[in-house]
Design a protein around this motif. Structure first.
Motif, short mmCIF file in Angstrom:
data_model
loop_
_atom_site.label_atom_id
_atom_site.label_comp_id
_atom_site.label_asym_id
_atom_site.label_seq_id
_atom_site.Cartn_x
_atom_site.Cartn_y
_atom_site.Cartn_z
N LEU A 671 0.97 -1.33 -0.12
CA LEU A 671 -0.02 -0.05 0.09
C LEU A 671 0.95 1.28 0.01
N GLN A 672 2.00 1.22 -0.26
CA GLN A 672 3.06 2.23 -0.05
C GLN A 672 2.67 3.54 -1.03
N TRP A 673 2.32 3.10 -2.25
CA TRP A 673 1.88 4.35 -3.12
C TRP A 673 0.85 5.13 -2.47
N VAL A 674 -0.08 4.41 -2.10
CA VAL A 674 -1.35 5.44 -1.26
C VAL A 674 -0.64 6.02 -0.11
N TYR A 675 0.17 5.90 0.64
CA TYR A 675 0.82 6.55 1.65
C TYR A 675 1.67 7.66 1.09
N LEU A 744 -12.33 -0.66 -1.42
CA LEU A 744 -10.95 -1.17 -1.28
C LEU A 744 -10.79 -1.92 -0.26
N LEU A 745 -11.33 -1.29 1.02
CA LEU A 745 -11.18 -1.94 2.21
C LEU A 745 -12.06 -3.28 2.39
N ASP A 746 -13.37 -3.13 1.76
CA ASP A 746 -13.97 -4.39 1.62
C ASP A 746 -13.43 -5.54 0.90
N HIS A 747 -12.84 -5.13 -0.14
CA HIS A 747 -12.13 -6.06 -0.94
C HIS A 747 -10.87 -6.52 -0.18
N VAL A 748 -10.06 -5.88 0.18
CA VAL A 748 -8.97 -6.37 1.33
C VAL A 748 -9.47 -7.40 2.34
N ARG A 749 -10.65 -7.11 2.96
CA ARG A 749 -11.04 -7.86 4.07
C ARG A 749 -11.43 -9.15 3.51
N LEU A 750 -11.55 -9.45 2.28
CA LEU A 750 -11.70 -10.78 1.81
C LEU A 750 -10.48 -11.50 1.79
N LEU A 751 -9.31 -11.15 2.06
CA LEU A 751 -8.39 -11.93 2.55
C LEU A 751 -8.52 -12.75 3.66
N ARG A 752 -9.47 -12.37 4.42
CA ARG A 752 -9.66 -13.13 5.65
C ARG A 752 -11.26 -13.33 5.54
N ALA A 753 -11.80 -13.82 4.58
CA ALA A 753 -13.19 -13.80 4.26
C ALA A 753 -13.81 -14.85 5.47
N GLY A 754 -15.12 -14.35 6.06
CA GLY A 754 -15.59 -14.59 7.05
C GLY A 754 -15.23 -14.31 8.46
N GLY A 768 -14.29 -14.18 -3.78
CA GLY A 768 -13.19 -14.14 -2.97
C GLY A 768 -12.01 -12.88 -3.41
N PHE A 769 -10.92 -12.98 -2.78
CA PHE A 769 -10.01 -11.88 -3.15
C PHE A 769 -9.47 -11.93 -4.49
N GLN A 770 -9.25 -10.98 -5.31
CA GLN A 770 -8.89 -10.94 -6.50
C GLN A 770 -7.61 -9.95 -6.76
N GLU A 771 -6.41 -10.68 -7.11
CA GLU A 771 -5.27 -9.64 -7.09
C GLU A 771 -5.51 -8.45 -8.19
N SER A 772 -5.72 -8.82 -9.60
CA SER A 772 -6.35 -7.88 -10.47
C SER A 772 -6.93 -6.89 -10.01
N ARG A 773 -8.20 -7.20 -9.59
CA ARG A 773 -8.88 -6.28 -8.93
C ARG A 773 -8.19 -5.32 -7.94
N PHE A 774 -7.58 -5.97 -7.13
CA PHE A 774 -7.16 -5.13 -6.20
C PHE A 774 -6.01 -3.97 -6.55
N ARG A 775 -5.42 -4.20 -7.70
CA ARG A 775 -4.39 -3.54 -8.37
C ARG A 775 -5.07 -2.47 -9.18
N ARG A 776 -6.33 -2.82 -9.71
CA ARG A 776 -6.94 -1.73 -10.30
C ARG A 776 -7.49 -0.63 -9.17
N LEU A 778 -6.60 0.00 -6.39
CA LEU A 778 -5.38 0.67 -5.76
C LEU A 778 -4.83 1.78 -6.65
N ALA A 779 -4.78 1.52 -7.99
CA ALA A 779 -4.42 2.67 -8.72
C ALA A 779 -5.44 3.52 -9.13
N LEU A 780 -6.69 3.31 -9.13
CA LEU A 780 -7.74 4.41 -9.03
C LEU A 780 -7.66 5.22 -8.01
N LEU A 781 -7.47 4.74 -6.70
CA LEU A 781 -7.46 5.39 -5.70
C LEU A 781 -6.27 6.25 -5.54
#
Length: 803
Positions: A671-675, A744-754, A768-776, A778-781
């Protein structure tokens, strides 16, 4: 200074030696006259401490002066005195300049402009020979409060609540003309109306909505009476839904997840949910995400005022509410609904695909008694005469919804006071005018306050007040269908408004009680709201300001007062769609909510009783808050918006992602780019703050440049990488869609689904968590936040970031 030093040295060279001109008293008969003589002295000799009056004499006849007098001495003395005279003149000029500068800087920083001073008699306008003067902030406050009348507010609320005001009705058309006539009487600079032809949904009198029991064979059984047959959910899907009944608390995603955890499947069922916590549209959207067939929404007495001295909603009343998860006309998403406009054949993605219907508490009691299955959790238990509440499933039900869509004209009414210096920048204030029922709290209070502010500011202008920026007063139509009037106006003029609208102030839902005060607002306005709260008297605590009232219960005034903008407010569209900072004020009851909102019992009498006779005082407190906010925003040289606060807001939001950094790192993600983008924004804000601090407020061109950058900060947080037609609420912090920080936060929570917080619709659909969706995501944000930092920096050659 070098020139002065050169003159001194030249004078010394021209003189034969150190000397001084001494004026001596002449004794004898010529007393009082001075005789000038040249006295040789050593270098460093101090001049005499006392001087005597001199007598100016004209030229004397030749030979009349003593022989020892030398005319050359006068020239030498003049040359020696010249540097001192020049130096003295410079010192006098510098001192006068500094005195003038200090006096100017000491004038009112908040007001800035010179305006006419009003007379003590508030009914008199300024006479032509009135003198000019500076009108300070305290003067503006006093003028505003003198003109603001309490009696007018109460009478207007009463009269407005008695009129039919359903959007598209004949009564509404008549009220619109009356309000337009009132604005014209106030002699505003501009008054006009615009009309939109929108798709609204109404119940069909020939085919009312129905609810039936279904027997074991699937045949319709006994019909359950809908005690308020004309109460409905606008934009519900039409048609029939059949399924077994399940009790789902408030219908939140976490409630439906809890059902599943207790072995009760919501998919394929009709859900019975309670009113409150989230709006109707969110309840239906969650039910749809979890596969439910339909939704019944009822008011539980546990969510409203209880006790012998508290007014409560009748058990046979149902509550009205639209179910479009969005704002504006859902049949023309992204486009303004002007007449004859050709629209693409699309509908809003926020329209539900399942039917929904409000029911009364009495009908809900009948349904709950039939439920079987596990006992509901203790916090899910309500106050209906059913004990205990069970989750179900219960018997089968059949819901039939026959609402019909109609193209309906709605009219917004506008009044404008043009600004003197920056007329192309608008401070906007608006109130919903329509109501499904009497709508005393829903829209009559806001309409009354709006008209009173129009009258007050018109009187102030007549008595000398000259706002720098334009004041735009708007009465909205179609508010009960999801802020339709305001959203259609925003869609029609979006390309103009994001460049010109400074702030929007909403007067909707302003008085729902008098115990607590909430400000639903953009972070940019929090500092200004705090300042205004310290200057408005509490309507129910004598001798205290509103600020003092709220800090009694919570020393953190911000935690007590500030709330996010809700989607069912017109202010939400201004911020999340148009990128204009907005605020909506509300006085509330301490505890359960005002029970009559969106019902036929929302009358002036009930509102007056709930407030125990303090309705006029509370309405005036709202008018004072809104009015003083308008004065500051329309009159200050520098816009009082806290552009640096978003740095803290972003940090607080992305802090929620920290707990998942280990999970992401294990996948090679960061998440370094966001920071980094957040750091650039903080640096850009601090740099702008320093520039403003060191600049001259009198420099109009410079102030204009700063104000343009400040007023567009909210717009910078709209993602430029998604389409307004597909994702109208593009704000990365307040909006809805995959581009937002919440998504983004909702999607990251899927890393620990349930786990805790894994309650999104993706969980409901088993994704479940999808890496390609996460990257997109993160880029939009990241690039939206980075763009905000770059824009705040100003010109491209001033951008200095470490991205």
């Amino acid at each position: 200074m070098e020139q002065l030093g050169g003159l001194l040295r030249r004078a010394q060279r021209l003189s034969p030696g150190p000397s001084q001109t001494i004026y001596k008293r002449v004794e004898g008969s010529q007393q009082g006259r001075l005789e000038e003589e040249e006295e040789e002295g050593e270098e460093g000799t101090e001049p005499p401490a006392h001087f005597f009056p001199m007598e100016l004499r004209g030229p004397e006849p030749l030979g009349s002066r003593p022989a020892r007098q030398n005319p050359g001495l006068w020239a030498a003395a003049g040359r020696r005195a010249a540097p001192y005279l020049v130096l003295t003149a410079l010192l006098i000029f510098t001192g006068a300049f500094l005195l003038g500068y200090v006096a100017f800087r000491g004038s009112c920083q908040a007001c800035g402009d010179d305006v006419m001073v009003v007379s003590e008699d508030v009914n008199d306008e300024l006479s032509p020979d009135s003198h000019q003067g500076t009108l300070y902030w305290s003067d503006l406050q006093a003028m505003f409060l003198r003109f603001l009348g309490e009696g007018r507010l109460e009478d207007t609320i009463r009269q407005t609540s008695l009129r039919e005001r359903v959007a598209g009705s004949a009564g509404m058309a008549a009220l619109a003309q009356d309000i337009r006539a009132e604005l014209l009487r106030q002699r505003l600079d501009h008054v006009w109306m615009d009309t939109h032809y929108v798709g609204l949904q109404f119940p069909d009198p020939a085919r009312p909505n129905t609810l039936h029991w279904v027997d074991a064979s699937g045949k319709l059984g006994e019909q359950l009476p809908l005690e308020d047959p004309d109460v409905y959910c606008p934009y519900s899907a039409t048609g029939n839904a059949t399924g077994k009944l399940v009790y789902a608390h408030y219908g939140r995603p976490e409630d439906l997840q809890e059902l599943r955890a207790r072995g009760v499947e919501p998919a394929g069922r009709l859900l019975l949910v309670r009113l409150g916590v989230i709006n109707f549209a969110q309840k239906v959207a969650s039910a749809q995400d979890f596969g439910a067939q339909g939704v019944l929404i009822y008011p539980d007495p546990a969510d409203f005022s209880q006790g012998p001295h508290k007014l409560s909603l009748s058990s046979h009343r149902a509550v009205y509410g639209h179910v479009h998860l969005g704002t504006g006309d859902p049949y023309t998403p992204g486009f303004p609904s002007f007449n004859q406009t050709q629209f693409p054949p699309v509908q809003s993605s926020g329209l539900p695909s399942i039917p929904a219907q409000p029911i009364s508490a009495d009908i809900a009691s009948l349904l709950l008694r039939k439920l079987e299955g596990p006992v509901a959790p203790q916090e899910w238990q309500g106050h209906l005469p059913v004990s205990p509440y069970r989750l179900g499933p219960g018997p089968g039900l059949h819901l039939g919804v026959s609402n019909h869509r109609a193209s309906t004209p709605i009219s917004n009414i506008f009044g404008c006071i043009e600004g003197r210096s920056e007329p192309d920048q608008y401070v906007v204030i608006g109130a919903q005018r329509d109501a499904w029922g009497p709508g005393a709290a829903k829209s009559a209070v806001g309409t009354a306050i709006l008209l009173e502010l129009v009258r007050t500011f018109s009187s102030m202008v007549s008595n000398g007040f000259q706002p720098r920026r334009s004041l735009l007063f708007i009465s909205w139509d179609g508010g009960d269908f999801g802020s339709v009037g305001s959203m259609e106006w925003l869609e029609g003029y979006l390309s103009v408004l994001h460049l010109k609208a400074v702030v929007y102030v909403s007067l909707d839902n302003a008085v729902l009680g008098d115990d607590k005060f909430h400000a639903k607002t953009s972070p940019l306005l929090i500092g200004l709201i705090e300042n205004i709260l310290k200057q408005v008297d509490s309507p129910n605590r004598s001798g205290q300001t509103l600020y003092e009232q709220v800090v009694v219960t919570n020393h953190s005034w911000e935690a007590e007062v500030i709330r996010p903008l809700p989607m069912d407010s017109s202010a939400y569209s201004f911020t999340a769609f148009a990128g204009v900072p907005a605020v909506e004020f509300s006085f509330l009851e301490d505890g359960p909510a005002y029970p009559f909102l969106h019902t036929k019992d929302d009358t002036y009498e009930n509102l007056h009783r709930v407030l125990r006779g303090r309705l006029p005082a509370v309405a005036q407190a709202v008018a004072q808050l809104a009015g003083q906010l308008l004065i500051r925003l329309s009159h200050d040289h520098l816009l009082p918006l806290d552009f640096g606060r978003y740095g803290d807001v972003v940090l607080r939001h992305i802090g929620s992602l920290n707990e998942f950094s280990g999970d992401l790192k294990a996948r090679g993600l960061t998440l370094q780019w966001v920071y980094s983008a957040r750091g650039d924004y903080i640096r850009a804000a601090e740099k702008l703050r320093k520039e403003i601090y060191s600049s001259e407020e009198s420099d109009e061109r410079l102030m204009r440049m700063y104000n343009v950058r400040i007023m567009r900060v909210e717009f910078y947080f709209l993602s430029q990488y998604v389409s307004p037609a597909d994702s109208p609420f593009r704000h990365i912090l307040l909006g809805r869609g995959d581009h937002t920080l919440h998504a983004l936060l909702d999607h990251v929570r899927l890393l620990r689904a349930g786990g805790p917080g894994a309650t999104s619709s993706q969980v409901a659909r088993g994704l479940g968590f999808q890496e390609s969706r996460f990257r997109r995501q993160l880029a939009l944000l990241t690039w939206t936040l980075q763009g905000a930092a770059n824009a705040l920096s100003g010109d491209v050659w001033n951008i200095d970031n470490n991205f």
